[in-house]
Design an enzyme around this catalytic site. Structure first.
Site, PDB file in Angstrom:
ATOM      1  N   TYR A 188      79.059  38.076  34.274  1.00  0.00           N
ATOM      2  CA  TYR A 188      79.183  39.546  34.427  1.00  0.00           C
ATOM      3  C   TYR A 188      80.458  39.917  35.200  1.00  0.00           C
ATOM      4  CZ  TYR A 188      77.984  44.085  36.592  1.00  0.00           C
ATOM      5  OH  TYR A 188      77.996  45.364  37.074  1.00  0.00           O
TER       6      TYR A 188
ATOM      7  N   THR B 248      74.646  30.827  32.127  1.00  0.00           N
ATOM      8  CA  THR B 248      74.187  32.224  32.143  1.00  0.00           C
ATOM      9  C   THR B 248      75.255  33.162  31.575  1.00  0.00           C
ATOM     10  OG1 THR B 248      75.011  32.571  34.410  1.00  0.00           O
ATOM     11  CG2 THR B 248      72.712  31.894  34.189  1.00  0.00           C
TER      12      THR B 248
ATOM     13  N   THR C  99      78.946  36.623  49.224  1.00  0.00           N
ATOM     14  CA  THR C  99      77.928  37.669  49.116  1.00  0.00           C
ATOM     15  C   THR C  99      77.563  38.210  50.496  1.00  0.00           C
ATOM     16  OG1 THR C  99      75.566  37.990  48.674  1.00  0.00           O
ATOM     17  CG2 THR C  99      76.245  35.758  49.058  1.00  0.00           C
TER      18      THR C  99
ATOM     19  N   TYR D  16      70.004  30.622  48.834  1.00  0.00           N
ATOM     20  CA  TYR D  16      71.162  31.195  48.139  1.00  0.00           C
ATOM     21  C   TYR D  16      72.215  31.662  49.142  1.00  0.00           C
ATOM     22  CZ  TYR D  16      74.002  34.719  45.791  1.00  0.00           C
ATOM     23  OH  TYR D  16      75.069  35.465  45.342  1.00  0.00           O
TER      24      TYR D  16
ATOM     25  N   PHE E  16      78.874  43.259  48.008  1.00  0.00           N
ATOM     26  CA  PHE E  16      77.592  43.912  48.216  1.00  0.00           C
ATOM     27  C   PHE E  16      76.947  44.010  46.818  1.00  0.00           C
ATOM     28  CE2 PHE E  16      77.246  44.793  52.786  1.00  0.00           C
ATOM     29  CZ  PHE E  16      78.354  44.066  53.169  1.00  0.00           C
TER      30      PHE E  16
ATOM     31  N   GLY F 120      61.451  39.740  53.152  1.00  0.00           N
ATOM     32  CA  GLY F 120      62.868  39.402  53.232  1.00  0.00           C
ATOM     33  C   GLY F 120      63.814  40.508  52.806  1.00  0.00           C
TER      34      GLY F 120
END
Ligand SMILES: NC(=O)c1ccc[n+]([C@@H]2O[C@H](COP(=O)([O-])OP(=O)(O)OC[C@H]3O[C@@H](n4cnc5c(N)ncnc54)[C@H](O)[C@@H]3O)[C@@H](O)[C@H]2O)c1
Length: 324
Positions: A12, A36, A116, A140, A168, A283
């Site tokens: 993406y 993916t 991230t 992750y 973000f 979480g």
């Protein structure tokens, strides 16, 4: 004109980076295992291989000299990472390390890395700046933080300049409808809500309406994928021109709640998104948005496509007619 290896360029965000590089005349080779990603998402040479495969990396990098690489290939599902931490550490840390070592062997001087905001964990304060403590709460997030530290060590030793870009919430699509977000499974709010709006999945579950936020739903910083792509080009240029390595937040500096996103979708599509209440998820932080000033100061980059309605309308165009 630069020659750039885009690892994860079939995905993406990667496909939007490839497009942005090509639009300014750079030559791109995509290195991707298509686990993916989509072959239809880019129009250039593909080396189909795993980023942990040192032999395939050496072969790809030996064809012709590259000026820089962008590394977006990763396992990126928080829930899966809890169930399979070893896979996430192997692909995200091991893969980054394998790529960095191959770049050093091939004397490619610069690497832009997809990190991230999950490296910060639950924010102690918002907006979140780069100095915020790093307390990732999932394998992750931890894998991205460890990968950043591998790159920081290599940069400190002068072997490879690197930019870790802490995204973000990526959202939106190419405005002409030619590229967009097609993940299986999809876990991101805007495509999930659009698919619910189209009747392609059950009503959207809103996880908690009792958060300490203005309307009780979670607040996130949605950044247009075109802005992410332009940030990669800015970071790549800065490194190639000799700027120091570092880590930068990529956000708009503004948070939107789940209900604000749903209202924007209703405005843009003319009908409400069907949704139901669901319990809070473990979480999930209540509110996360970026302080994005450092990227502006150091890289001369800031988000341009910041209106939620514009992000949603580009995503909607793709959701109605995805090419892949
Ligand atoms: N989408 C977001 O909101 C977001 C937010 C923060 C960080 N990120 C990070 O940005 C990057 C790109 O995210 P995306 O949403 O475009 O994901 P994506 O799944 O669409 O793209 C990842 C690409 O990497 C490839 N890939 C995966 N594992 C590979 C491997 N072992 N070897 C070679 N190729 C491999 C996939 O085939 C795919 O083309 C990821 O590193 C992700 O962690 C994404």
């Amino acid at each position: 004109m630069r020659r750039v290896l885009v690892v994860g360029g079939a995905g993406y965000i990667g496909s939007h980076c490839v497009r942005a590089l090509q639009e300014r005349g750079d030559e791109v080779v995509v290195f991707d295992d298509l686990s993916t990603g989509h072959r239809a998402a880019f129009d250039c040479e593909l080396v189909q291989a795993d980023v942990r495969d040192a032999i395939a990396l050496d072969r790809a990098l030996s064809q012709q000299p590259f000026d820089a690489a962008i590394h977006l290939a990763a396992k990126a599902l928080v829930g899966e990472s809890v169930a399979r931490p070893e896979l996430y550490l192997d692909v995200n840390v091991g893969g980054t390390s394998a790529l960095a070592h191959a770049l050093i062997r091939a004397e490619v001087p610069a690497l832009v890395f997809s990190s991230t905001c999950a490296v910060y964990g639950t924010p102690q304060k918002t907006p979140v700046d780069e100095e915020h403590p790093k307390r990732p709460e999932s394998p992750y997030g931890l894998s991205k933080w460890l990968a950043e530290q591998v790159l920081e060590q290599l940069s400190a030793s002068g072997r490879l300049a690197s930019a870790s870009l802490r995204y973000f919430n990526a959202a939106g699509a190419q405005p002409d409808g030619s590229l967009g977000e097609s993940h299986t499974p999809e876990t991101h709010l805007i495509p999930l809500a659009l698919q619910a709006r189209l009747g392609q999945r059950p009503p959207l579950r809103v996880f908690g309406r009792d958060w300490p936020t203005p309307d009780g739903t979670c607040v996130r910083d949605y950044i247009h994928v075109l802005d992410l792509a332009s940030a990669h080009l800015a970071a790549l240029d800065a490194l190639v021109e000799g700027a120091p390595s570092g880590a930068w937040n990529l956000g708009t500096g503004h948070g939107s709640s789940v209900l604000e996103v749903l209202a924007a979708i209703e405005r843009q599509t003319g009908e409400p998104v069907p949704w139901t209440d669901a319990a809070r998820r473990d979480g999930d932080p209540a509110a996360v948005w970026a302080c994005a000033g450092l990227a502006e100061q150091d890289l001369g980059w800031s988000a341009k496509h910041t209106r939620l309605d514009d992000i949603v309308s580009d995503a909607w165009r793709w959701a109605r007619r995805p090419r892949y």
